[in-house]
Motif scaffolding. Structure first.
Motif, PDB file in Angstrom:
ATOM      1  N   GLN A 179     -40.245  -4.976 -15.741  1.00 22.97           N
ATOM      2  CA  GLN A 179     -40.879  -5.289 -14.454  1.00 22.97           C
ATOM      3  C   GLN A 179     -40.235  -4.490 -13.322  1.00 22.97           C
ATOM      4  O   GLN A 179     -40.913  -3.976 -12.440  1.00 22.97           O
ATOM      5  N   LEU A 180     -38.886  -4.400 -13.376  1.00 27.49           N
ATOM      6  CA  LEU A 180     -38.175  -3.728 -12.288  1.00 27.49           C
ATOM      7  C   LEU A 180     -38.566  -2.244 -12.225  1.00 27.49           C
ATOM      8  O   LEU A 180     -38.853  -1.697 -11.156  1.00 27.49           O
ATOM      9  N   LEU A 181     -38.611  -1.598 -13.385  1.00 26.81           N
ATOM     10  CA  LEU A 181     -38.956  -0.172 -13.382  1.00 26.81           C
ATOM     11  C   LEU A 181     -40.438   0.051 -13.072  1.00 26.81           C
ATOM     12  O   LEU A 181     -40.793   1.014 -12.387  1.00 26.81           O
ATOM     13  N   GLN A 182     -41.287  -0.862 -13.543  1.00 28.08           N
ATOM     14  CA  GLN A 182     -42.709  -0.758 -13.181  1.00 28.08           C
ATOM     15  C   GLN A 182     -42.863  -0.874 -11.675  1.00 28.08           C
ATOM     16  O   GLN A 182     -43.659  -0.168 -11.055  1.00 28.08           O
ATOM     17  N   GLY A 183     -42.086  -1.788 -11.095  1.00 22.75           N
ATOM     18  CA  GLY A 183     -42.125  -1.984  -9.638  1.00 22.75           C
ATOM     19  C   GLY A 183     -41.812  -0.677  -8.917  1.00 22.75           C
ATOM     20  O   GLY A 183     -42.519  -0.253  -8.002  1.00 22.75           O
ATOM     21  N   LEU A 184     -40.760  -0.007  -9.393  1.00 25.58           N
ATOM     22  CA  LEU A 184     -40.349   1.257  -8.756  1.00 25.58           C
ATOM     23  C   LEU A 184     -41.383   2.357  -8.955  1.00 25.58           C
ATOM     24  O   LEU A 184     -41.670   3.146  -8.046  1.00 25.58           O
ATOM     25  N   VAL A 202     -34.972   8.646 -15.339  1.00 27.13           N
ATOM     26  CA  VAL A 202     -36.052   9.236 -16.145  1.00 27.13           C
ATOM     27  C   VAL A 202     -35.885   8.844 -17.618  1.00 27.13           C
ATOM     28  O   VAL A 202     -36.840   8.467 -18.297  1.00 27.13           O
ATOM     29  N   ARG A 203     -34.632   8.877 -18.095  1.00 25.96           N
ATOM     30  CA  ARG A 203     -34.391   8.513 -19.503  1.00 25.96           C
ATOM     31  C   ARG A 203     -34.733   7.043 -19.752  1.00 25.96           C
ATOM     32  O   ARG A 203     -35.291   6.689 -20.780  1.00 25.96           O
ATOM     33  N   SER A 204     -34.411   6.175 -18.796  1.00 26.95           N
ATOM     34  CA  SER A 204     -34.751   4.753 -18.944  1.00 26.95           C
ATOM     35  C   SER A 204     -36.254   4.555 -19.003  1.00 26.95           C
ATOM     36  O   SER A 204     -36.758   3.807 -19.837  1.00 26.95           O
ATOM     37  N   VAL A 205     -36.956   5.235 -18.110  1.00 23.26           N
ATOM     38  CA  VAL A 205     -38.418   5.098 -18.067  1.00 23.26           C
ATOM     39  C   VAL A 205     -39.006   5.555 -19.397  1.00 23.26           C
ATOM     40  O   VAL A 205     -39.853   4.881 -19.994  1.00 23.26           O
ATOM     41  N   GLN A 206     -38.504   6.697 -19.896  1.00 16.20           N
ATOM     42  CA  GLN A 206     -39.084   7.227 -21.136  1.00 16.20           C
ATOM     43  C   GLN A 206     -38.726   6.357 -22.342  1.00 16.20           C
ATOM     44  O   GLN A 206     -39.475   6.296 -23.300  1.00 16.20           O
ATOM     45  N   ARG A 207     -37.578   5.697 -22.263  1.00 22.06           N
ATOM     46  CA  ARG A 207     -37.204   4.837 -23.375  1.00 22.06           C
ATOM     47  C   ARG A 207     -38.042   3.542 -23.369  1.00 22.06           C
ATOM     48  O   ARG A 207     -38.398   3.024 -24.411  1.00 22.06           O
ATOM     49  N   LEU A 208     -38.339   3.042 -22.177  1.00 22.33           N
ATOM     50  CA  LEU A 208     -39.019   1.742 -22.102  1.00 22.33           C
ATOM     51  C   LEU A 208     -40.542   1.838 -22.195  1.00 22.33           C
ATOM     52  O   LEU A 208     -41.196   0.917 -22.651  1.00 22.33           O
ATOM     53  N   PHE A 209     -41.101   2.951 -21.713  1.00 25.26           N
ATOM     54  CA  PHE A 209     -42.562   3.053 -21.713  1.00 25.26           C
ATOM     55  C   PHE A 209     -42.990   4.302 -22.474  1.00 25.26           C
ATOM     56  O   PHE A 209     -42.468   5.389 -22.213  1.00 25.26           O
ATOM     57  N   SER A 210     -43.960   4.133 -23.372  1.00 19.53           N
ATOM     58  CA  SER A 210     -44.388   5.323 -24.117  1.00 19.53           C
ATOM     59  C   SER A 210     -45.423   6.098 -23.296  1.00 19.53           C
ATOM     60  O   SER A 210     -46.066   5.546 -22.392  1.00 19.53           O
ATOM     61  N   GLY A 211     -45.541   7.386 -23.611  1.00 19.51           N
ATOM     62  CA  GLY A 211     -46.577   8.206 -22.982  1.00 19.51           C
ATOM     63  C   GLY A 211     -46.237   8.689 -21.587  1.00 19.51           C
ATOM     64  O   GLY A 211     -47.126   9.084 -20.840  1.00 19.51           O
ATOM     65  N   VAL A 212     -44.937   8.677 -21.210  1.00 24.13           N
ATOM     66  CA  VAL A 212     -44.552   9.211 -19.900  1.00 24.13           C
ATOM     67  C   VAL A 212     -44.004  10.627 -20.106  1.00 24.13           C
ATOM     68  O   VAL A 212     -43.077  10.838 -20.891  1.00 24.13           O
ATOM     69  N   LYS A 218     -41.462  15.824 -11.599  1.00 20.60           N
ATOM     70  CA  LYS A 218     -42.514  14.797 -11.667  1.00 20.60           C
ATOM     71  C   LYS A 218     -42.483  14.026 -12.974  1.00 20.60           C
ATOM     72  O   LYS A 218     -42.161  14.574 -14.024  1.00 20.60           O
ATOM     73  N   LEU A 219     -42.872  12.768 -12.863  1.00 25.55           N
ATOM     74  CA  LEU A 219     -43.149  11.974 -14.055  1.00 25.55           C
ATOM     75  C   LEU A 219     -44.659  11.784 -14.103  1.00 25.55           C
ATOM     76  O   LEU A 219     -45.255  11.385 -13.093  1.00 25.55           O
ATOM     77  N   ILE A 220     -45.258  12.078 -15.236  1.00 29.24           N
ATOM     78  CA  ILE A 220     -46.704  11.850 -15.355  1.00 29.24           C
ATOM     79  C   ILE A 220     -46.897  10.606 -16.218  1.00 29.24           C
ATOM     80  O   ILE A 220     -46.448  10.563 -17.374  1.00 29.24           O
ATOM     81  N   LEU A 221     -47.492   9.585 -15.628  1.00 31.05           N
ATOM     82  CA  LEU A 221     -47.633   8.297 -16.304  1.00 31.05           C
ATOM     83  C   LEU A 221     -48.876   8.325 -17.203  1.00 31.05           C
ATOM     84  O   LEU A 221     -49.748   9.191 -17.038  1.00 31.05           O
ATOM     85  N   PRO A 222     -48.944   7.377 -18.142  1.00 27.90           N
ATOM     86  CA  PRO A 222     -50.070   7.392 -19.093  1.00 27.90           C
ATOM     87  C   PRO A 222     -51.442   7.396 -18.404  1.00 27.90           C
ATOM     88  O   PRO A 222     -52.386   7.982 -18.924  1.00 27.90           O
TER      89      PRO A 222
END
Ligand code: GDG
Length: 470
Positions: A179-184, A202-212, A218-222
Motif C-alpha cells: 500500500q505504501l509504495l502504491q501510494g507513492l 526502484v528495486r523494491s518496486v520491481q520486487r513487489l510488483f510485476s510488470g514494472v 522513469k518507471l513504466i507501470l503495467p
C-alpha cells in the motif's frame, strides 16, 4: 533557475511558521528559504499540521503563500506522528538502528491522517486559480500521492523523501509495504537525496510488483503510466550562510568563544538528539582518545550541541539518559580539579549566530551519523569555514548522503567502529594546515555548485504535466 508557470501547493507535516515573541513568523530553514522566491513568483499555498489551527494566520510577512492548517485530534496525531512515522518508518528507513514497532492502530491513524491532508488539499486545489502543481514532502505523507490522485486526478504531483530509502529486504518487513509504495507511485515524480536511495526504491518496486520496467529515470507501470524516480541532493542557501559566517553578530560570538576555548583544540558535534546521529558512539570515541593520549586531556574540548527532539517518544528519552550518562562518565574520569571539563554538553538549540561561531571555532567537526538521509550540518560547516577562511577538518560518516558529495576531502569514518573512529579523530589533528584549507575550499565549492536553489529548481522541473499518459 527554471521557473514554474503554475501555482505551487506544498504539503508537509508542519506549516512553515511559528509563534515568536513578536507574533507569527516564517520559520528559518532551507526549504522555506528556497521556496520563497518561487512562491513569490507563481503564488501558492502551504498545507501542514499545526497544534493551534484556529490561531494560524492566513499569511505571514515575508512568505507569499496562503497557510492552510490541518487539524488533527490528539489521538490521530499520536498514532500518525509519534507512532507510525517516528517509531515504525523512521527506524525502518534508517537501517534498523533501533527496532521498528509494528502496530496496526498506528497504521490506521497514518492512513486516516493522510486522508485528512487529502481533504484539505482537494479543497485548496479547488480554491486556487490556475492549475496548481502539488509538491508533497517526506515520510509522514507517503500515502498522500495516491489519495490526491483520486481526489484531483489531473494535478501534477511531486513527492520528495528527506530520509534514506532502505534496501528491499528492509522494506519487506513492513506489513503494509504494498500500500505504501502504491501510494507513492501515484506521484508523477519521486525525489530522493542520492542515487543509492533511488535505486533501493526502484528495486523494491520491481520486487513487489510485476510488470514494472525501469527506463532511464522513469518507471513504466503495467498500465503504461510513467513515474520519474530521481536523485536530487538537498542543500543549503550558500550566500545566506556565507554572510552569516562573517556578520557582526557572529564575529562578536566568535570573539567570546575564542577567549573561552583559548589554547584548546575544539571538536564539535551539532545534531538533533536522535539515535541515528551516532552521538553515543562519538562520545565513546572521544573517551578512547583521551584514554590513549593523556597529554590531550587538558588540551582537547569536545562541544556537543544536542537539540531536543521527539521527547514524547520512549527511545528518544532513553537516548538522552544514555548520552548524559556518557558525558558524566567522561567528565568524571578526565576533569582535573580547578580545570575545565573535556565535554561541553548543551541540551538545547543555539541562535544562528552562535551556531555559525561554533562552526568557525571547530578544529574538527564530527558529523558521524549511523545513518542520515543527507545531513545539512556538514554543508553548513564547510560553507561557514570557507567564508571565514578557516581550515577545520570534517570527520564525516560514510553512512550519510553528504558523504557521496565530498569524497576524500572529508575524513571518512565508520561510526560503528568506535575505536577506529577514535584513531581517525587523532589523525585529523595531524593534517597539514594548507592541505586542510584546500580541502575545505573544495568541499565548499561543491556545496556552492549544488545549493538549495538548484535542488528546488531540479525538483520542480521534474514534476511536469504530460508525463503521465501511456
Ligand atoms: C532531515 C534528515 C536531511 C541544528 N542545531 C541547531 C540548528 N540546527 C539546524 C542545522 C540544520 C538542521 O538543524 C538539521 O538538519 P540536518 O540535515 O542535519 O538533519 P535533520 O534534522 O535530521 O533533517 C536529514 C534533512 O532532513 C533535509 O532533507 O539532510 O538527513 O534527517 O540546518 O543548522 N539551528 C540553530 N541552532 C541550533 O542549535 N539555529
Amino acid at each position: 533557475m527554471r521557473r514554474l508557470k503554475r501555482p505551487l501547493i506544498v504539503v508537509a507535516n508542519r506549516l512553515p511558521v511559528s509563534r515568536g515573541p513578536d507574533g507569527w513568523e516564517a520559520s528559518a530553514g532551507g526549504l522555506v528559504t528556497a521556496l520563497r522566491p518561487v512562491i513569490e513568483e507563481v503564488g501558492g499555498a502551504w498545507i501542514g499540521y499545526d497544534d493551534d489551527p484556529d490561531e494560524v494566520p492566513a499569511r505571514v510577512d515575508g512568505l507569499a503563500c496562503e497557510l492552510h492548517p490541518v487539524s488533527l485530534s490528539e489521538e490521530q496525531f499520536h498514532g500518525y506522528y509519534h507512532g507510525f512515522a517516528n517509531r515504525t518508518l523512521w527506524p525502518l528507513f534508517h537501517d534498523l538502528v533501533v527496532e521498528p514497532v509494528i502496530d496496526r492502530r498506528w497504521w490506521q491513524s497514518y492512513v486516516e491522517v493522510n486522508r485528512r491532508f487529502g481533504e484539505v488539499l482537494a479543497r485548496v486545489v479547488k480554491e486556487t486559480d490556475g492549475e496548481p502543481v502539488l509538491w508533497i514532502q517526506d515520510y509522514h505523507l507517503m500515502m498522500l500521492p495516491g489519495i490526491a490522485r483520486g481526489l484531483v486526478p489531473e494535478a501534477p504531483i511531486g513527492f520528495f523523501l528527506h530520509i534514506p530509502f532502505p534496501p528491499p529486504e528492509l522494506v519487506a518487513r513492513l506489513p503494509w509495504r504494498d500500500q505504501l509504495l502504491q501510494g507513492l507511485l501515484a506521484a508523477d515524480a519521486i525525489g530522493f537525496h542520492t542515487r543509492q536511495y533511488r535505486d533501493n526504491f526502484v528495486r523494491s518496486v520491481q520486487r513487489l510488483f510485476s510488470g514494472v520496467t525501469a527506463l532511464g529515470d522513469k518507471l513504466i507501470l503495467p498500465d503504461g503510466r510513467q513515474v520519474r524516480a530521481v536523485a536530487h541532493p538537498i542543500s543549503i542557501d550558500v550566500d545566506e550562510f556565507s554572510e552569516l559566517a562573517v556578520s557582526d553578530a557572529t564575529n562578536q560570538e566568535m570573539e567570546e568563544l575564542s577567549e573561552q576555548f583559548a589554547g584548546r583544540t575544539v571538536f564539535l558535534g551539532v545534531d538533533r538528539l536522535d539515535y541515528t546521529k551516532g552521538i553515543r558512539h562519538r562520545l565513546q570515541s572521544i573517551e578512547l582518545l583521551l584514554e590513549r593520549r593523556p597529554e590531550l586531556r587538558g588540551q582537547l574540548a569536545f562541544v556537543q550541541i544536542a537539540v531536543p527532539s521527539r521527547d514524547d517518544v520512549k527511545e528518544y528519552r532513553e537516548l538522552r539518559t544514555e548520552v548524559e550518562t556518557e558525558v558524566g562518565r567522561i567528565n568524571g574520569r578526565f576533569t582535573e580539579p580547578g580545570h575545565d571539563v573535556p565535554v561541553h554538553y548543551l541540551y538545547r538549540g543555539v541562535p544562528r549566530e552562535s551556531l555559525a561561531a561554533y562552526y568557525r571555532l571547530a578544529d574538527v567537526m564530527c558529523v558521524t551519523p549511523l545513518k542520515d538521509g543527507m545531513n545539512l550540518v556538514a554543508k553548513e560547516f564547510v560553507t561557514v569555514q570557507a567564508a571565514a577562511e578557516g581550515a577545520g577538518v570534517l570527520l564525516l560518516s560514510e553512512f550519510c548522503g553528504t558523504a557521496q558529495e565530498f569524497g576524500d576531502d572529508a575524513v571518512r569514518t565508520n561510526p560503528f567502529d568506535v575505536e577506529g573512529q577514535s584513531y581517525l579523530m587523532e589523525s585529523a589533528l595531524e593534517l597539514d594546515h594548507l592541505e586542510r584549507a584546500a580541502r575545505m575550499r573544495r568541499m565548499a565549492g561543491s556545496v556552492r555548485d549544488a545549493d538549495v536553489y538548484r535542488w528546488v529548481s531540479d525538483e520542480l522541473a521534474g514534476i511536469e504535466p504530460g508525463s503521465r499518459g501511456p
